[in-house]
Design an enzyme around this catalytic site. Structure first.
Site, mmCIF file in Angstrom:
data_model
loop_
_atom_site.group_PDB
_atom_site.id
_atom_site.type_symbol
_atom_site.label_atom_id
_atom_site.label_comp_id
_atom_site.label_asym_id
_atom_site.label_seq_id
_atom_site.Cartn_x
_atom_site.Cartn_y
_atom_site.Cartn_z
ATOM 1 N N GLU A 1 56.809 85.806 57.717
ATOM 2 C CA GLU A 1 56.413 86.001 59.115
ATOM 3 C C GLU A 1 57.255 87.066 59.814
ATOM 4 O O GLU A 1 56.793 87.712 60.745
ATOM 5 C CB GLU A 1 56.550 84.664 59.865
ATOM 6 C CG GLU A 1 55.214 84.165 60.390
ATOM 7 C CD GLU A 1 55.304 82.798 61.025
ATOM 8 O OE1 GLU A 1 54.651 81.891 60.484
ATOM 9 O OE2 GLU A 1 55.998 82.601 62.035
ATOM 10 N N HIS B 1 59.599 76.836 32.944
ATOM 11 C CA HIS B 1 58.530 76.406 32.035
ATOM 12 C C HIS B 1 57.164 76.568 32.700
ATOM 13 O O HIS B 1 56.189 75.960 32.280
ATOM 14 C CB HIS B 1 58.774 74.951 31.626
ATOM 15 C CG HIS B 1 60.150 74.756 31.061
ATOM 16 N ND1 HIS B 1 60.434 74.957 29.737
ATOM 17 C CD2 HIS B 1 61.326 74.460 31.674
ATOM 18 C CE1 HIS B 1 61.732 74.756 29.535
ATOM 19 N NE2 HIS B 1 62.290 74.452 30.699
ATOM 20 N N LYS C 1 45.941 81.213 66.230
ATOM 21 C CA LYS C 1 46.060 80.055 67.140
ATOM 22 C C LYS C 1 45.051 80.194 68.279
ATOM 23 O O LYS C 1 44.368 79.240 68.652
ATOM 24 C CB LYS C 1 47.468 80.008 67.744
ATOM 25 C CG LYS C 1 48.547 79.458 66.833
ATOM 26 C CD LYS C 1 49.812 79.213 67.645
ATOM 27 C CE LYS C 1 51.011 78.946 66.774
ATOM 28 N NZ LYS C 1 52.257 78.742 67.501
#
Ligand code: PA5
Length: 431
Positions: free
Chosen positions: A278, A307, A421
Site C-alpha cells: 500500500e 517445500h 471504499k
C-alpha cells in the site's frame, strides 16, 4: 539486538546483486534524505516516545476487569498489526490453552458472514468487549460489524457502553459522532496512518488487554528509531534495507519475499505485505508524473515453504529478493531423540535438536538461493519478544519512509484503497 546480513546479495552474479558500496552514503546525503522524510510530517517514529499513552490505555483497560473475550473489529492497518502482535507474543495455541490469565483476543478482519456467526460460538457475550477500530470511522467492514454486535448486545439487554470501545480519529468520523451522542467510550486513534499504527493506541490497546509487554515493545521501536535517525549509513539499518530493495528492484527484483524462520513471526510477513504494497504501489510521483511503481510483497515461512515455494524462487524468473528473518534463540534447546540407531539413513540426525535443524535448513536454503543467483538477505534478531518485535516494526516502517523518497512517491496515502471504499458505499446504497 538486530542486524542485517547482506553478504549473499554481494555474492550473487553482479547483474542480480549489489556491491558493498551500494549501501553506503555520505553523512550529507543521509542528512538530506532524513530532512526530506521529516518534511512529510509523519508521526510513526515520534509516537513511540509517548510512554504516557501506555498509562492512558492501562487506565481505560482497568474498567473492564470482568471481560474474558476481546473481539477486535477492524481491517487493513487497523487489524494486521494486532494480529502480528498476537501471533508473535502469545502462546502459539493461545485459543486452546487451558490456563488463561488474560482475556482471549479474537481479531475479525473480514466480513465473511460465517465469521460473524461462528465467533458467537466461542465468546460469552456478557463477558465480551468489542474493540471497534477504524481511523476514518467510515470503513464498511468495522461499521457493519459494530452495528451487528451492538444489535446483539441490545437484544441481550446489555449496556453497549460496557461492551463496546471505539478506537477512532478524535476529530472526525461517524464513530466519533456516535461516541459523543451515545457515550460509547473511545480511545483516540494515534496521529498516524492505518498501516503505521501498530505502535499507537491501535496496537497498544489490544496488546494491553492481552497482557503483552508494551513497554519493551516501544523500547525496541525507539532503539531502532534512533538508528533510523542516524546520519551514519553503517548504523542506519532502515536506510540500508530500503537501499537494497530499491536498487534490486531497478535490477528487476520486483518481488520481495519475506520468509521468517519462526512460527511466531509468520504474521510479521502478513503485516509487512500491506505496509510495502500500500505504501509503495503508486501511480504517480509527488509531482504528478505517471510512473506506476511498486514492489510486490510475498509472504513465506521457513521451513514450511522450502517445500512449497523454494523451487520457484531458485529456478523460476529472476525477479525476487528474499528477505529472511532469523532468530538466534527460538526456544530453549529441544533435542531430537535418536530412536533408530539401526537405520544408517537417519544417522545425520544424531545429536541434533529442532533448534539446530531449523538453523541448518535456513542457512542451506539461503546458500541454495545464492548458488542460483537469487539475492537474499537475512535479518537476525536474538529472540521473538516484545523488544525485538517492536524493533522489527520500526525497521520496516522506517525503511518504507526511505523507499518513498527513493521513488519520489507519497508512501503515506492510499488513493487506490479509498476509491474502492467509496465505490462500495455508492454501490451498496444503490443495491
Ligand atoms: O493503511 C491504511 O490506511 C488502510 O489500510 C486502513 O488501515 C484500512 O483501510 C482501514 O481504514 P480505517 O482504519 O479508516 O477503517
Amino acid at each position: 539486538m538486530l542486524s542485517i546480513d547482506f553478504k549473499n546479495t554481494f555474492k550473487v552474479a553482479k547483474q542480480h546483486g549489489l556491491a558493498q558500496k551500494d549501501l553506503q552514503a555520505s553523512k550529507k546525503d543521509l542528512q538530506n534524505l532524513l530532512s526530506d522524510v521529516h518534511s512529510r510530517n509523519q508521526n510513526f517514529y515520534s509516537i513511540v516516545d509517548d510512554t504516557d499513552e501506555l498509562k492512558r490505555i492501562a487506565e481505560v483497560a482497568s474498567h473492564y476487569k470482568d471481560i474474558l473475550h476481546v473481539v477486535v473489529c477492524g481491517i487493513g492497518g487497523s487489524a494486521l498489526g494486532t494480529i502480528c502482535l498476537q501471533r508473535s507474543l502469545q502462546h502459539l495455541f493461545q485459543e486452546q490453552r487451558k490456563s488463561k490469565k488474560v482475556p482471549q483476543l479474537y481479531i475479525l478482519d473480514n466480513i465473511d458472514p460465517t465469521m460473524m456467526v461462528e465467533i458467537l460460538d466461542v465468546i460469552d457475550l456478557p463477558k465480551t468487549l468489542f474493540l471497534i477500530v477504524s481511523k476514518s470511522g467510515t470503513t464498511p467492514e468495522p461499521i457493519s460489524q459494530y452495528m451487528y454486535f451492538k444489535n446483539l448486545i441490545k437484544k441481550a439487554k446489555l449496556n453497549p457502553e460496557k461492551h463496546i470501545l471505539f478506537i477512532t480519529d478524535p476529530e472526525k468520523g461517524v464513530l466519533r459522532e456516535i461516541h459523543e451522542r451515545e457515550g460509547i467510550p473511545m480511545v483516540p486513534h494515534g496521529p498516524v496512518g492505518g498501516r503505521f499504527s501498530v505502535l499507537s493506541s491501535v496496537g497498544l490497546t489490544p496488546a494491553t488487554f492481552a497482557g503483552m509487554d508494551t513497554k519493551s515493545l516501544l523500547k525496541g521501536a525507539r532503539d531502532m528509531r534512533d538508528l533510523f535517525l542516524s546520519t551514519d549509513a553503517k548504523k542506519n539499518l532502515p536506510f540500508q534495507l530500503a537501499r537494497a530493495q530499491y536498487l534490486l528492484e531497478k535490477k528487476g527484483k520486483t518481488i520481495n519475499v519475506m520468509m521468517p524462520y519462526a512460527q511466531k513471526l509468520a504474521f510479521m510477513a502478513d503485516w509487512y505485505r500491506q505496509l510495502l504494497a500500500e505504501s509503495i504501489g503508486k501511480e504517480k510521483t509527488r509531482s504528478g508524473k505517471m510512473v506506476n511503481v511498486g514492489i510486490t510483497p510475498v509472504k513465506a515461512l521457513g521451513t514450511t515453504d522450502q517445500h512449497s515455494q523454494a523451487q520457484l524462487y531458485n529456478e523460476g524468473p529472476k525477479d525476487k529478493l528474499i528477505m529472511v528473518l532469523a532468530v538466534k534463540n527460538l526456544h530453549k534447546t529441544v533435542p531430537i531423540p535418536m530412536l533408530h540407531k539401526e537405520l544408517p539413513e537417519l544417522q545425520y540426525m544424531k545429536g541434533a535438536s529442532f533448534n539446530k535443524l531449523i538453523d541448518v535448513e535456513r542457512i542451506a536454503t539461503c546458500n541454495a538461493y545464492t548458488k542460483y543467483d537469487v539475492p537474499n538477505l537475512t535479518i537476525h534478531i536474538d529472540t521473538v519478544d516484545a523488544y525485538h518485535v517492536g524493533a522489527l516494526f520500526m525497521l520496516f516502517e522506517a525503511s518504507i519512509a526511505f523507499l518513498g523518497e527513493f521513488y519520489n512517491i507519497d508512501a503515506f496515502n492510499q488513493p487506490g484503497v479509498e476509491l474502492a471504499k467509496n465505490l462500495t458505499r455508492k454501490n451498496l446504497s444503490r443495491a
